[in-house]
Design a protein around this motif. Structure first.
Motif, short mmCIF file in Angstrom:
data_model
loop_
_atom_site.label_atom_id
_atom_site.label_comp_id
_atom_site.label_asym_id
_atom_site.label_seq_id
_atom_site.Cartn_x
_atom_site.Cartn_y
_atom_site.Cartn_z
N PHE A 142 49.88 3.14 -50.18
CA PHE A 142 49.42 1.70 -50.72
C PHE A 142 48.19 1.22 -51.71
O PHE A 142 48.10 0.65 -52.26
N ALA A 143 46.93 1.52 -51.22
CA ALA A 143 45.94 1.75 -51.63
C ALA A 143 45.91 2.46 -53.26
O ALA A 143 45.59 1.63 -53.86
N LYS A 144 46.79 2.96 -53.59
CA LYS A 144 47.17 3.73 -54.77
C LYS A 144 47.62 2.71 -55.52
O LYS A 144 47.17 2.09 -57.24
N LEU A 145 48.71 2.48 -54.65
CA LEU A 145 50.04 1.89 -55.80
C LEU A 145 49.60 0.33 -55.90
O LEU A 145 49.87 -0.67 -57.05
N GLN A 146 48.65 -0.20 -54.59
CA GLN A 146 48.27 -1.96 -54.96
C GLN A 146 47.27 -1.77 -56.05
O GLN A 146 46.81 -3.32 -55.87
N GLU A 147 46.44 -0.36 -56.74
CA GLU A 147 44.90 -0.49 -57.45
C GLU A 147 44.10 -0.69 -56.77
O GLU A 147 42.70 -1.74 -57.19
N LEU A 148 44.22 -1.05 -55.55
CA LEU A 148 43.02 -0.96 -54.94
C LEU A 148 41.96 0.44 -55.20
O LEU A 148 40.90 0.95 -54.68
N LEU A 149 42.44 1.41 -54.44
CA LEU A 149 41.67 2.80 -55.21
C LEU A 149 42.56 3.01 -56.99
O LEU A 149 43.62 2.78 -56.82
N PRO A 150 41.86 4.12 -57.55
CA PRO A 150 42.25 4.72 -58.55
C PRO A 150 43.65 5.70 -58.74
O PRO A 150 43.02 6.01 -57.87
N GLY A 151 44.67 5.05 -59.61
CA GLY A 151 45.83 5.76 -59.41
C GLY A 151 45.49 7.04 -59.87
O GLY A 151 46.80 8.24 -59.11
N ARG A 152 44.47 7.29 -60.61
CA ARG A 152 44.68 9.04 -60.70
C ARG A 152 44.56 9.59 -59.43
O ARG A 152 43.81 9.46 -58.82
N PRO A 153 44.65 11.73 -59.76
CA PRO A 153 43.89 12.35 -58.67
C PRO A 153 42.34 12.62 -58.46
O PRO A 153 42.27 12.32 -58.99
N ALA A 194 43.09 14.45 -37.86
CA ALA A 194 44.68 14.35 -38.30
C ALA A 194 45.03 13.15 -38.97
O ALA A 194 45.07 12.96 -40.47
N LEU A 195 43.95 12.20 -38.95
CA LEU A 195 44.30 10.87 -40.00
C LEU A 195 42.94 11.69 -40.95
O LEU A 195 43.71 10.73 -41.73
N VAL A 196 41.82 11.82 -40.77
CA VAL A 196 41.50 12.59 -42.16
C VAL A 196 42.29 13.51 -42.54
O VAL A 196 42.57 13.35 -43.92
N LEU A 197 43.22 14.42 -42.53
CA LEU A 197 43.95 15.19 -42.83
C LEU A 197 45.20 14.32 -43.75
O LEU A 197 45.29 14.49 -44.90
N GLY A 198 44.98 13.19 -43.48
CA GLY A 198 45.84 12.12 -44.12
C GLY A 198 45.90 11.28 -45.06
O GLY A 198 46.64 11.51 -46.46
N VAL A 199 44.57 11.07 -45.04
CA VAL A 199 43.92 10.91 -46.41
C VAL A 199 43.54 11.89 -47.21
O VAL A 199 44.02 11.95 -48.57
N THR A 200 42.84 13.01 -46.79
CA THR A 200 43.07 14.35 -47.85
C THR A 200 44.27 14.46 -48.32
O THR A 200 44.13 15.16 -49.67
N LEU A 201 45.64 15.06 -47.50
CA LEU A 201 46.65 14.93 -48.31
C LEU A 201 47.12 14.49 -49.94
O LEU A 201 47.79 14.72 -50.28
N VAL A 202 46.69 13.01 -49.51
CA VAL A 202 46.94 12.17 -50.26
C VAL A 202 46.19 11.83 -52.07
O VAL A 202 46.54 11.56 -52.68
N MET A 203 44.94 11.52 -51.22
CA MET A 203 44.10 11.21 -52.14
C MET A 203 44.46 12.58 -53.22
O MET A 203 44.13 11.74 -54.61
#
Lengths: 282, 113
Positions: A142-153, A194-203
């Motif tokens: 969500f954050a990447k598509l909403q441009e709250l985070l940069p879209g690049r890897p 597991a919450l951290v894993l979700g972040v680092t898998l998609v980042m």
């Protein structure tokens, strides 16, 4: 309401879900398909509310009113161009709900009838893991598509190794819970990892590949619901969760083909050492 | 144990059914299908209702977690079906004179796949 009738209505709900998903695959029937699925959900919820094991309604009422309000606001206020990230956000909420159901079951069942059964413990660990990864993974998408985070890897060198270590640690914690040597602090630690894993898998995945990731996370949230069904011994959760899990994987594959990418290319390709976009031709 | 076998059977059969359900999907329907099945995955609401309604015999944490689960799952369900409906309306021919949804669904034939 007797058990026979409850299961009958659960079957009806599952049939409406099947018809709904089928309808959504064709332009002519898509609107009707969505309505069928919504009616199926209404049937499942109403029948559950009449279930004998529900003793108090205050907590339910508060949650339903609050959730309906927020859900309606989100769905009607969002820009049409922001639909994919909206789906990601809603999907994350679904994963979070499964996570909370698993945690509540662990505390509730443990308090009620002494040690939990093996099946329930395994199902609780699976629900926690998948639910948590879905929650934070969807939030990052969500954050990447909403441009709250940069879209690049985004990420760091060795993030794949880090994820592997994290995953093994989660499995080890799950093992100690299942063998009966863990308590609620083990459960909390497992959830946090597991919450951290979700972040680092998609980042590390680029913004252009996010639709595929969202489709995959959608499949995960179905599996989390199915796992929650195994905790509670509830057939409609098992069936509907499995349906969404399986159809979600197939849709993920179809979307990969449409974008001319391979699934492993999406999940692991972007952080390749060689640099530049990896073009997998299968 | 017998119930477990039964549920594993249900799970496996539903997985096969889910795989068979999705065959060819036109690209315009990828996002609505994803969104619709996302709303269905909010079925975890049933589990949430059972947890939230379990009564106060298990301490405060169980109903509180249950209520959080009910709230999140309801957002998923209500938002999911509404968003899917909005997306599908975008593809419909712009006929203002046919307001009912039933007619809207049928008059969908002119949309190019």
């Amino acid at each position: 309401m007797n058990l026979f009738l409850v299961d009958g209505f659960y079957l009806l709900a599952a049939m409406l879900f099947v018809g709904g998903i089928k309808g959504l695959t064709r332009p002519r029937t898509a609107v009707r398909g969505n309505q069928m699925a919504a009616i199926g959900m209404l049937v499942a919820v109403l029948v559950t509310l009449l279930d004998k094991s529900i003793l108090s309604y205050e907590w339910i009422l508060g949650g339903v009113i609050l959730g309906s309000l927020i859900g309606t606001l989100l769905a009607t206020r969002i820009q049409m161009t922001a639909m994919p990230q909206m789906v990601a956000l809603l999907n994350g909420f679904g994963g979070g709900a499964s996570l909370c159901v698993a945690a509540a079951s662990f505390l509730g069942l443990a308090g009620a009838d002494g040690p939990l059964g093996l099946v329930a413990l395994v199902a609780i660990c699976i629900t926690l893991l998948i639910g948590a990864v879905t929650l934070t993974g969807s939030a990052v998408a969500f954050a990447k598509l909403q441009e709250l985070l940069p879209g690049r890897p985004l990420g760091f060198r060795g993030i794949r190794g880090f994820n592997l270590v994290l995953f093994v640690a989660v499995l080890a914690l799950a093992g100690s819970l299942i063998s009966g040597s863990g308590d609620s602090s083990t459960l909390i630690l497992l959830t946090v990892l597991a919450l951290v894993l979700g972040v680092t898998l998609v980042m590390p995945i680029g913004g252009a590949d996010m639709p595929v990731v969202i489709a995959l996370l959608n499949s995960y949230s179905g599996l989390a619901a199915a796992a929650a069904g195994f905790i509670m011994g509830n057939s409609v959760l098992v069936v509907s969760g499995a349906l969404v899990g399986a159809s979600g994987i197939i849709l993920t594959r179809i979307m990969c083909v449409a974008m001319n990418r391979s699934l492993s290319g999406v999940l692991f390709g972007s952080m390749g050492e060689a640099g530049g976009p990896v073009m997998d031709a299968d | 144990m017998e119930i477990l076998i039964l549920q594993i059977s249900l799970f496996v059969l539903a997985v096969f059914l889910g795989v068979e359900l999705i065959t060819k999907v036109p690209a315009t329907l990828h996002t609505p299908l994803m969104s619709g099945s996302n709303a269905i995955s909010g079925i975890t609401l049933v589990g949430a209702l059972l947890a939230a309604g379990a009564g106060d015999g298990n301490g405060l944490w169980v109903p509180v977690l249950g209520m959080i689960a009910v709230t999140l799952a309801t957002i998923n369900v209500v938002g999911g079906f509404l968003v899917t409906n909005r997306m599908l309306r975008m593809f419909q021919p712009r006929k203002v004179s046919t307001p009912t949804t039933a007619k809207g669904g049928v008059s969908h034939e002119s949309v190019p796949g």
